[in-house]
Design a protein around this motif. Structure first.
Motif, PDB file in Angstrom:
ATOM      1  N   ILE A  17       0.772  -1.264   0.228  1.00 19.09           N
ATOM      2  CA  ILE A  17       0.010  -0.115   0.157  1.00 19.09           C
ATOM      3  C   ILE A  17       0.736   1.171  -0.094  1.00 19.09           C
ATOM      4  N   GLY A  18       1.844   1.157   0.561  1.00 20.28           N
ATOM      5  CA  GLY A  18       2.873   2.277   0.660  1.00 20.28           C
ATOM      6  C   GLY A  18       2.218   3.862   1.074  1.00 20.28           C
ATOM      7  N   LEU A  19       2.141   4.413  -0.117  1.00 19.19           N
ATOM      8  CA  LEU A  19       1.572   6.050   0.265  1.00 19.19           C
ATOM      9  C   LEU A  19       0.621   6.069  -0.744  1.00 19.19           C
ATOM     10  N   LEU A  20      -0.103   4.973  -1.236  1.00 17.06           N
ATOM     11  CA  LEU A  20      -1.312   5.215  -2.007  1.00 17.06           C
ATOM     12  C   LEU A  20      -2.547   5.780  -1.316  1.00 17.06           C
ATOM     13  N   LYS A  21      -2.805   5.426   0.045  1.00 21.57           N
ATOM     14  CA  LYS A  21      -4.001   5.923   0.669  1.00 21.57           C
ATOM     15  C   LYS A  21      -3.786   7.408   1.255  1.00 21.57           C
ATOM     16  N   ASN A  22      -2.580   7.865   1.011  1.00 16.29           N
ATOM     17  CA  ASN A  22      -2.369   9.197   1.689  1.00 16.29           C
ATOM     18  C   ASN A  22      -2.588  10.340   0.715  1.00 16.29           C
ATOM     19  N   LYS A  23      -3.164  11.290   1.190  1.00 20.30           N
ATOM     20  CA  LYS A  23      -3.495  12.473   0.558  1.00 20.30           C
ATOM     21  C   LYS A  23      -2.240  13.257   0.258  1.00 20.30           C
ATOM     22  N   LYS A  24      -1.262  13.377   1.313  1.00 18.56           N
ATOM     23  CA  LYS A  24      -0.103  14.048   1.199  1.00 18.56           C
ATOM     24  C   LYS A  24       0.905  13.135   1.378  1.00 18.56           C
ATOM     25  N   PRO A  25       2.172  13.509   1.168  1.00 12.06           N
ATOM     26  CA  PRO A  25       3.300  12.416   1.458  1.00 12.06           C
ATOM     27  C   PRO A  25       3.822  12.608   2.620  1.00 12.06           C
ATOM     28  N   VAL A  26       4.481  11.328   3.244  1.00 14.84           N
ATOM     29  CA  VAL A  26       5.117  11.381   4.348  1.00 14.84           C
ATOM     30  C   VAL A  26       6.268  10.410   4.198  1.00 14.84           C
ATOM     31  N   ALA A  27       7.245  10.904   5.181  1.00 10.35           N
ATOM     32  CA  ALA A  27       8.489   9.915   5.074  1.00 10.35           C
ATOM     33  C   ALA A  27       8.168   8.509   5.429  1.00 10.35           C
ATOM     34  N   VAL A  28       8.654   7.652   4.571  1.00  7.30           N
ATOM     35  CA  VAL A  28       8.315   6.077   4.870  1.00  7.30           C
ATOM     36  C   VAL A  28       9.771   5.466   4.553  1.00  7.30           C
ATOM     37  N   LEU A  41      -0.544   6.805  -7.243  1.00  7.05           N
ATOM     38  CA  LEU A  41      -0.215   7.689  -6.319  1.00  7.05           C
ATOM     39  C   LEU A  41      -0.622   9.096  -6.606  1.00  7.05           C
ATOM     40  N   ARG A  42      -0.752   9.903  -5.731  1.00  7.11           N
ATOM     41  CA  ARG A  42      -1.598  11.315  -5.968  1.00  7.11           C
ATOM     42  C   ARG A  42      -0.547  12.415  -6.088  1.00  7.11           C
ATOM     43  N   PHE A  43       0.579  11.916  -5.988  1.00 10.16           N
ATOM     44  CA  PHE A  43       1.642  12.881  -5.850  1.00 10.16           C
ATOM     45  C   PHE A  43       3.228  12.679  -6.326  1.00 10.16           C
ATOM     46  N   PRO A  44       4.110  13.333  -6.774  1.00 12.84           N
ATOM     47  CA  PRO A  44       5.692  13.017  -6.928  1.00 12.84           C
ATOM     48  C   PRO A  44       6.312  12.868  -5.629  1.00 12.84           C
ATOM     49  N   VAL A  57      23.212   5.627  -1.919  1.00  9.00           N
ATOM     50  CA  VAL A  57      23.766   5.101  -3.012  1.00  9.00           C
ATOM     51  C   VAL A  57      22.977   5.477  -4.430  1.00  9.00           C
ATOM     52  N   CYS A  58      21.783   5.770  -4.162  1.00  5.01           N
ATOM     53  CA  CYS A  58      20.965   6.245  -5.340  1.00  5.01           C
ATOM     54  C   CYS A  58      19.881   7.344  -4.961  1.00  5.01           C
ATOM     55  N   LEU A  59      19.642   8.151  -5.590  1.00  6.22           N
ATOM     56  CA  LEU A  59      18.590   9.328  -5.579  1.00  6.22           C
ATOM     57  C   LEU A  59      17.754   9.422  -6.719  1.00  6.22           C
ATOM     58  N   LYS A  60      16.374   9.622  -6.499  1.00  3.37           N
ATOM     59  CA  LYS A  60      15.552  10.168  -7.490  1.00  3.37           C
ATOM     60  C   LYS A  60      14.571  11.094  -7.013  1.00  3.37           C
ATOM     61  N   LYS A  61      14.768  12.332  -7.781  1.00  3.64           N
ATOM     62  CA  LYS A  61      13.941  13.353  -7.203  1.00  3.64           C
ATOM     63  C   LYS A  61      12.731  13.477  -8.056  1.00  3.64           C
ATOM     64  N   LYS A  62      11.646  13.724  -7.545  1.00  2.00           N
ATOM     65  CA  LYS A  62      10.404  14.079  -8.188  1.00  2.00           C
ATOM     66  C   LYS A  62       9.844  12.924  -9.167  1.00  2.00           C
ATOM     67  N   LEU A  63       9.699  11.787  -8.465  1.00  2.00           N
ATOM     68  CA  LEU A  63       9.317  10.584  -9.440  1.00  2.00           C
ATOM     69  C   LEU A  63       8.009  10.712  -9.582  1.00  2.00           C
ATOM     70  N   LYS A  64       7.540  10.901 -10.732  1.00  2.00           N
ATOM     71  CA  LYS A  64       6.052  11.485 -10.983  1.00  2.00           C
ATOM     72  C   LYS A  64       5.362   9.979 -10.761  1.00  2.00           C
ATOM     73  N   GLN A  65       3.985  10.074 -10.929  1.00  2.00           N
ATOM     74  CA  GLN A  65       2.927   9.242 -10.895  1.00  2.00           C
ATOM     75  C   GLN A  65       3.005   8.178 -12.088  1.00  2.00           C
ATOM     76  N   ASN A  66       2.561   7.180 -11.746  1.00  2.00           N
ATOM     77  CA  ASN A  66       2.558   6.297 -12.904  1.00  2.00           C
ATOM     78  C   ASN A  66       4.050   5.753 -13.419  1.00  2.00           C
ATOM     79  N   ARG A  67       4.879   5.758 -12.637  1.00  2.00           N
ATOM     80  CA  ARG A  67       6.249   5.337 -13.022  1.00  2.00           C
ATOM     81  C   ARG A  67       6.867   4.026 -12.125  1.00  2.00           C
TER      82      ARG A  67
END
Length: 103
Positions: A17-28, A41-44, A57-67
């Motif tokens: 489920i991860g962040l799918l139910k959240n209306k805003k992101p939280v750190a997980v 997901l509702r947000f990047p 070791v890896c960073l990904k900024k602004k991962l958009k929805q449906n990726r």
């Protein structure tokens, strides 16, 4: 050292489920070696992958929805953050991260 307070996802259900139910992101934080997706997901989000010593070791900024985001399978520690947190925290490859659980 960068200190992060996160919600730890332990069960398969929580990870799925991860962040799918959240209306805003939280750190997980969770462990997986199979990559992540942002379908429905509702947000990047920003993604941080850590090695066994909690170094970035890896960073990904602004991962958009449906990726889908994949990384080398030898790394399993994943932190999902609100968009912009990588820059705000000045996270870089090699940064040491100290994780603590939100209460």
């Amino acid at each position: 050292m960068i200190k992060l307070k996160v919600k730890r996802l332990k069960s398969l259900k929580e990870k799925s489920i991860g962040l799918l139910k959240n209306k805003k992101p939280v750190a997980v934080f969770f462990k997986t070696r199979f990559g992540i997706h942002t379908f429905f997901l509702r947000f990047p989000i920003d993604i941080v992958i850590l090695d066994q010593n909690d170094k970035v070791v890896c960073l990904k900024k602004k991962l958009k929805q449906n990726r889908i985001y994949l990384w080398p399978v030898k790394f399993e520690k994943v932190i999902e953050l609100a968009e912009g947190e990588i820059d705000r925290l000045n996270l870089k490859i090699g940064s040491k991260v100290e994780i603590s659980e939100k209460t």
